[in-house]
Design a protein around this motif. Structure first.
Motif, PDB file in Angstrom:
ATOM      1  N   ALA A   1       0.828  -1.202   0.000  1.00 17.89           N
ATOM      2  CA  ALA A   1       0.000   0.000   0.000  1.00 17.89           C
ATOM      3  C   ALA A   1       0.860   1.248   0.000  1.00 17.89           C
ATOM      4  O   ALA A   1       0.684   2.150  -0.825  1.00 17.89           O
ATOM      5  CB  ALA A   1      -0.930  -0.011   1.206  1.00 17.89           C
ATOM      6  N   ILE A   2       1.808   1.293   0.904  1.00 14.44           N
ATOM      7  CA  ILE A   2       2.592   2.522   1.052  1.00 14.44           C
ATOM      8  C   ILE A   2       3.567   2.683  -0.113  1.00 14.44           C
ATOM      9  O   ILE A   2       3.655   3.748  -0.727  1.00 14.44           O
ATOM     10  CB  ILE A   2       3.311   2.540   2.417  1.00 14.44           C
ATOM     11  N   GLY A   3       4.263   1.598  -0.445  1.00 11.92           N
ATOM     12  CA  GLY A   3       5.186   1.664  -1.579  1.00 11.92           C
ATOM     13  C   GLY A   3       4.448   1.994  -2.860  1.00 11.92           C
ATOM     14  O   GLY A   3       4.800   2.939  -3.592  1.00 11.92           O
ATOM     15  N   GLY A   4       3.408   1.236  -3.122  1.00  9.74           N
ATOM     16  CA  GLY A   4       2.630   1.461  -4.337  1.00  9.74           C
ATOM     17  C   GLY A   4       2.018   2.845  -4.372  1.00  9.74           C
ATOM     18  O   GLY A   4       2.005   3.516  -5.407  1.00  9.74           O
ATOM     19  N   GLY A   5       1.500   3.267  -3.216  1.00 12.06           N
ATOM     20  CA  GLY A   5       0.853   4.572  -3.155  1.00 12.06           C
ATOM     21  C   GLY A   5       1.811   5.702  -3.461  1.00 12.06           C
ATOM     22  O   GLY A   5       1.466   6.646  -4.192  1.00 12.06           O
ATOM     23  N   ILE A   6       3.010   5.624  -2.937  1.00  8.49           N
ATOM     24  CA  ILE A   6       3.985   6.686  -3.212  1.00  8.49           C
ATOM     25  C   ILE A   6       4.340   6.715  -4.699  1.00  8.49           C
ATOM     26  O   ILE A   6       4.362   7.773  -5.336  1.00  8.49           O
ATOM     27  CB  ILE A   6       5.246   6.495  -2.340  1.00  8.49           C
ATOM     28  N   PHE A   7       4.552   5.551  -5.265  1.00  9.50           N
ATOM     29  CA  PHE A   7       4.864   5.482  -6.690  1.00  9.50           C
ATOM     30  C   PHE A   7       3.726   6.077  -7.524  1.00  9.50           C
ATOM     31  O   PHE A   7       3.932   6.937  -8.381  1.00  9.50           O
ATOM     32  CB  PHE A   7       5.132   4.029  -7.097  1.00  9.50           C
ATOM     33  N   VAL A   8       2.509   5.617  -7.242  1.00  8.69           N
ATOM     34  CA  VAL A   8       1.367   6.106  -8.026  1.00  8.69           C
ATOM     35  C   VAL A   8       1.151   7.599  -7.793  1.00  8.69           C
ATOM     36  O   VAL A   8       0.805   8.340  -8.719  1.00  8.69           O
ATOM     37  CB  VAL A   8       0.100   5.286  -7.701  1.00  8.69           C
ATOM     38  N   GLY A   9       1.369   8.036  -6.560  1.00  5.58           N
ATOM     39  CA  GLY A   9       1.256   9.464  -6.277  1.00  5.58           C
ATOM     40  C   GLY A   9       2.193  10.276  -7.147  1.00  5.58           C
ATOM     41  O   GLY A   9       1.819  11.325  -7.686  1.00  5.58           O
ATOM     42  N   LEU A  10       3.413   9.779  -7.309  1.00  7.65           N
ATOM     43  CA  LEU A  10       4.366  10.497  -8.157  1.00  7.65           C
ATOM     44  C   LEU A  10       3.910  10.522  -9.609  1.00  7.65           C
ATOM     45  O   LEU A  10       4.019  11.545 -10.296  1.00  7.65           O
ATOM     46  CB  LEU A  10       5.754   9.848  -8.041  1.00  7.65           C
ATOM     47  N   VAL A  11       3.364   9.413 -10.064  1.00  7.87           N
ATOM     48  CA  VAL A  11       2.827   9.377 -11.428  1.00  7.87           C
ATOM     49  C   VAL A  11       1.722  10.419 -11.583  1.00  7.87           C
ATOM     50  O   VAL A  11       1.670  11.160 -12.567  1.00  7.87           O
ATOM     51  CB  VAL A  11       2.286   7.971 -11.760  1.00  7.87           C
ATOM     52  N   LEU A  12       0.843  10.467 -10.555  1.00  9.40           N
ATOM     53  CA  LEU A  12      -0.291  11.391 -10.642  1.00  9.40           C
ATOM     54  C   LEU A  12       0.124  12.847 -10.501  1.00  9.40           C
ATOM     55  O   LEU A  12      -0.654  13.761 -10.762  1.00  9.40           O
ATOM     56  CB  LEU A  12      -1.339  11.049  -9.571  1.00  9.40           C
ATOM     57  N   LYS A  13       1.357  13.080 -10.056  1.00  5.75           N
ATOM     58  CA  LYS A  13       1.832  14.456  -9.920  1.00  5.75           C
ATOM     59  C   LYS A  13       2.228  15.071 -11.248  1.00  5.75           C
ATOM     60  O   LYS A  13       2.365  16.291 -11.361  1.00  5.75           O
ATOM     61  CB  LYS A  13       3.043  14.476  -8.969  1.00  5.75           C
ATOM     62  N   LEU A  14       2.424  14.223 -12.250  1.00 12.48           N
ATOM     63  CA  LEU A  14       2.726  14.743 -13.588  1.00 12.48           C
ATOM     64  C   LEU A  14       1.640  15.736 -14.004  1.00 12.48           C
ATOM     65  O   LEU A  14       0.466  15.499 -13.758  1.00 12.48           O
ATOM     66  CB  LEU A  14       2.784  13.588 -14.611  1.00 12.48           C
TER      67      LEU A  14
END
Lengths: 486, 486, 486
Positions: free
Chosen positions: B420-433
């Motif tokens: 959850a946390i690892g995936g969430g941080i990664f996806v969060g960065l993607v969504l920051k584009l």
């Protein structure tokens, strides 16, 4: 935005509605008691226990699908929806009591089902070998049923009591319910699958008796809040429809497996359909221009389901169900038009939701219909086996015949009435003690008293002057931002 | 009527929220991909294929009623209601984000269930003889479950992201879910019938991590829309109640046939009832005048269902369930009062719906309760057969004992958290584009950005002057018609 | 608060909408007729009669769980919710016609199910040994289905007809339905589990034909009420979602036991999921700034369920279902954008809810998909037994082969269209008689005409002057009390 806006001090002086210590204390203590009592008394029954695997093998049950869960769980969930969404939303019709309607309904039902599992368990599901109550899905349904009685009673006092009073009312209501239910179903051996007597008659007269004791001569002071607005009427229809649609599940949920459940569902479906038409007819007939009244549509359309409760399992026959629904739609709607004002003015019973028309009268009719249907039961119609199964003429009741059964059914109705009225008066007196934080006459039907109500743009009184910026609410600055310089 | 009314140009310059090409493109391409992948991979399983007739005969199954459909379909439909109405309406509490709440919930769930059928299918339902995923009703339930994780995550970012971002979040969320689920349930062989770990812990920390990465320091600019109005709170209660009522179906939907499903429903029913009372208690206790807060009633009352998820199938015993619910009501409500502000101010996690209180903490508690309950399992309580059945101590896991199982349960919880946390941080960065069309800080929580919102009489700011006819809205002429000459 | 406020006399002169004698008379007489006809004709069938106990023993049925009740009751209740909450709330989107939407839907459905039990009973469930119609749970489902056709038709004329007209429309609609259904299912032996042809095509063209005959050239006069407000759109989503979620039950409710019901549910689940994505895509694509339109989300998302109705039971395969949903989402949404205006302007068909896009086109597509799927059926895919079971190639139809079946499916579609259009024109002419109390063009889409509408604070036009106390509504005194002295 209650009616003492800008003048809250006056209101607070009227009556102390602060439940800050009372409500948490009752919730905590009662919930802790539940945990302790469940710890001492409640266990899984053989169908919900891991020993089911062994039990199945030991009893030549060929498939897991014969676990009672699969016979009753779909109906249970429908009943569950009726209790929480059905009753909850039905009472949201008041313009400013939707939080209280849905929220307190939620609270007392959540407490009630626990207490009902214990009370009904002691009477019906006690395993004498180890002194434990053994529960399964049927107990969950019965607990929901038991709570229904208290929620009906809530309808009479809606908007006029505090949550603490509601919890007290529920505690006593469940207790009384379990005893009267035991007497009616076990001692008298009356049948009441859909609970016309046990649930509706009891619940309604229990609530009405309480409301009679708690009579407020000056309730007029909250008159402006004792009514609906357009959207609150639509919300209430959510409650009405979920009650109406799932009533066949209600009346069939604890009926006999097989044809019993099947027939109860059909009878209820038909009675309810019939009620809708006569409700519309009477509603339109008694209004000068033939317009329909939402109060009738929301409530009286359900009367057929109440009245067919006791006899739902019997061979009432499809047209019999239609006839029951036909008359109940008429009686219930007439009740709203003529009897409710009489009840309030002459008998001093204030009945917010009109439960006398929706539950009391149809419940009594249901009890009578059940007695007649039982009396009229014959071997020709039911078949020998069918008659025995439907009325459980087995064991100590093996020798009972339909005519006798009819008498016991009628006796059951009387028991329900006695418990309801006697119990209701007693509980009403308890609730009259000045310790429960109930609202003043000026504050009835107002969520402001027990809820944090959001600042609501929609309900902000539209008194706004453009030129001199006198905007009497907190959104003032936002609005100014938007409209300055127009 | 957003807050840049009459000034839309400024808003549009702030951020480009036009999703006209992005949203249709994503929908079309992804849906086409689904069709192709389903064409290559997905087929009916033996119980939903016309060959069932032959299969039944070949396997001595005596009746069609033993088709898994009849064991699980009623629960499936309840779960389906939770996903679409439950989650959807729970999030309608914001005054001007009901379309987004219900509508985007609908969109991402509809995409998510398809992708979940594939992802979970590859891991769990792949028929190695022909390389096809064989689906039946249990797969539909699991797809709904998988989507639940993403909808929980949506709660953290509600009102702050674009529909395109939500779809991306769902694509990754489902993918991560399927992998963590496979590791927890198959590799570690942990049990998690109601998904406290797999669904709730994962979904909540996934969403919170994304929200942490997407932190908006100037979210205050939309503060006036980050709250409820009276009717939006009532709408939200529809969501709450359908979640609450059907949670027993959620936790029992994929439990073992027979006593497994039966027990899971009972445990959940009880835990949830208990939670309601402690939620009310804490909500009232922490408000100066003892009033209740709708936010707590809408959310914390559900915490017991989350926390009893893992252990629902176990012999938790009725009072055990009550205890779990008791503490979760307290913890969850305290979370809203004390922990949410801390989360936002100190940890920079903006959590619109408070999923940390409703899903994250109760989910972790549920994982721990599950581990303890597994460790404490004994042959005396479960019976030899019952123990084997409940924990599936068969095949490669035939030698596992309860104490070891407890350890694996705890390991499962850790896996859920890591993904959850690892995936969430990664996806969060993607969504920051800066390519997803997300709203400016000024336009959060506002349906105006992504929806055609009707001209709403009710929400028209009531700034109207009578004498000089300055009526700042389109209904002006209609109103003049009505009121001229009064 | 209609548009002739303070000027009711003028309105009343426009058209007499007083239904005070007509509505009650129709309700009473028709309901009494139902009771008499049910008394003469309707009885319980062998599974809902007390003789089930004997029947079970005589037929070696090992368990009560094999009573058809347990196969179909959960689906029945889902369908029931679709009929009353689904259709009812879907139509609440109009700002001032929510009472009429939910209330008249309730009324005509309650009448319709009774008349449908009789009409369908005579054609399908008549026991020739005693001339009685024998009913069970499947009859209840079919009655609900039959009513669905009329409720679809209601969508076309919503807001433009009186309740008496609706009842007449339902009487004829049910009658026509039962005949076309008999011809399609029994004479042609076409299959139509989810009723794409029998229910949707028929219902939609029936309603559109009526609307065509009742064309109102001056409907513009009610234009200001022919639209939604924010909360009415949220209410409508309740209808949308319950239809969407329970559509798998709709299409599987009367499918074959076992794999038939199982497969129908899966196919519908998938088709609907796919529709949501293409609906969103098209909705966003055709709006300048990519915003979504609630009308599309409320309606077009359901088109996949309609279109997969006929073939739901077939081996359409999962990706086949996705494809059907994919195209229907596109076609239905495009219909709202491009075809509805054309329909109104060129063909003079006013279609309030856009049933042409939601039911008519997808229904026809569903019939065609069914014909193709039947034609393409092979022994390889279905298995010998499976093919026979799915298409009921038994008795007089034992020699039919898939290709021939495809032709009969197509013929069925034509029958549905003929009955719908022919019947609709006839009924439209009947409804044109000036005796039914329909509203004037100025009063369409207005609950004021047929309902007691509460004085609504929210809808009170905000024309209020502070200084001179000109407050044109009944709440004036209350407001003055609150704000005097500010």
């Amino acid at each position: 935005m209650g009616n003492c806006m800008g003048n809250r001090d006056v209101c607070d002086r009227l009556k102390n509605t602060n439940v800050r210590w009372r409500l948490p204390a009752v919730c905590f203590v009662w919930q802790l008691s539940m945990i302790i009592l469940f710890g001492v008394f409640v266990r899984y029954n053989e169908e919900s226990d891991t020993h089911w695997v062994d039990y199945r093998k030991g009893n030549n049950i060929t498939s897991d699908i014969e676990n009672d869960f699969y016979f009753r769980y779909p109906s249970f969930q429908d009943v569950h929806v009726m209790i929480f969404v059905g009753f909850g939303f039905l009472m949201t019709f008041l313009k400013r009591y939707s939080f209280g309607a849905v929220g307190f309904n939620f609270l007392i039902a959540a407490f009630g089902i626990q207490w009902a599992l214990l009370m009904q368990g002691w009477f019906h599901s006690l395993d004498y070998t180890d002194g434990k109550i053994k529960i399964g899905v049927e107990n969950l349904i019965n607990a929901d049923f038991c709570v229904a009685g208290c929620l009906i009673a809530y309808g009479a006092v809606l908007g006029k009591v505090s949550p603490v009073q509601l919890l007290v009312m529920t505690l006593f209501g469940i207790t009384l319910f379990a005893v009267e239910e035991y007497i009616i179903l076990n001692v008298l051996h009356a049948k009441d699958a859909g609970g016309s007597m046990v649930i509706h008659t009891f619940g309604a007269y229990y609530g009405l008796s309480i409301s009679w004791v708690l009579y407020r001569p000056n309730l007029d002071k909250s008159k402006h809040l004792n009514g609906s607005v357009y959207h609150s009427d639509v919300f209430a229809m959510i409650g009405t429809l979920f009650l109406w649609m799932f009533w066949p599940s209600f009346n069939s949920a604890i009926a006999d497996h097989g044809d019993g459940q099947h027939r109860a569902a059909i009878n209820t479906y038909l009675a309810l359909a019939s009620t809708v038409l006569t409700t519309v007819a009477i509603s339109s007939l008694f209004e000068k221009t033939g317009k329909l009244d939402m109060v009738h549509i929301q409530n009286s359309t359900l009367a057929g389901g109440v009245a067919v409760g006791t006899a739902a399992e019997f061979m009432l026959s499809p047209y019999g169900s239609l006839i029951v629904g036909f008359f109940c739609g008429i009686i219930s709607t007439m009740g709203y038009i003529h009897f409710s004002p009489f009840l309030e003015e002459k008998l001093k019973i204030q009945d917010t939701c009109g439960i006398h028309n929706l539950h009391a009268m149809p419940g009594v009719i249901g009890g009578i219909v059940g007695a007649i249907a039982a009396t009229a039961a014959t071997n020709t119609v039911y078949g020998d086996l069918g008659l025995e199964n439907t009325f459980d003429f087995t064991g100590p009741f093996a020798k009972r015949v339909p005519t006798i059964q009819g008498g016991y059914q009628a006796a059951g109705l009387c028991v329900a009435l006695c418990f309801a009225i006697g119990g209701g008066i007693f509980v009403g007196l308890v609730l009259k003690l000045p310790i429960w934080g109930d609202p003043a006459d000026e504050n009835c039907f107002d969520d402001e008293i027990y809820w944090e109500v959001p600042e609501d743009e929609e309900s902000v009184p539209p008194i706004v002057a453009y030129n001199n910026h006198m905007i009497p609410n907190k959104h003032a600055d936002m609005r100014e931002t938007n409209f300055v310089e127009q």
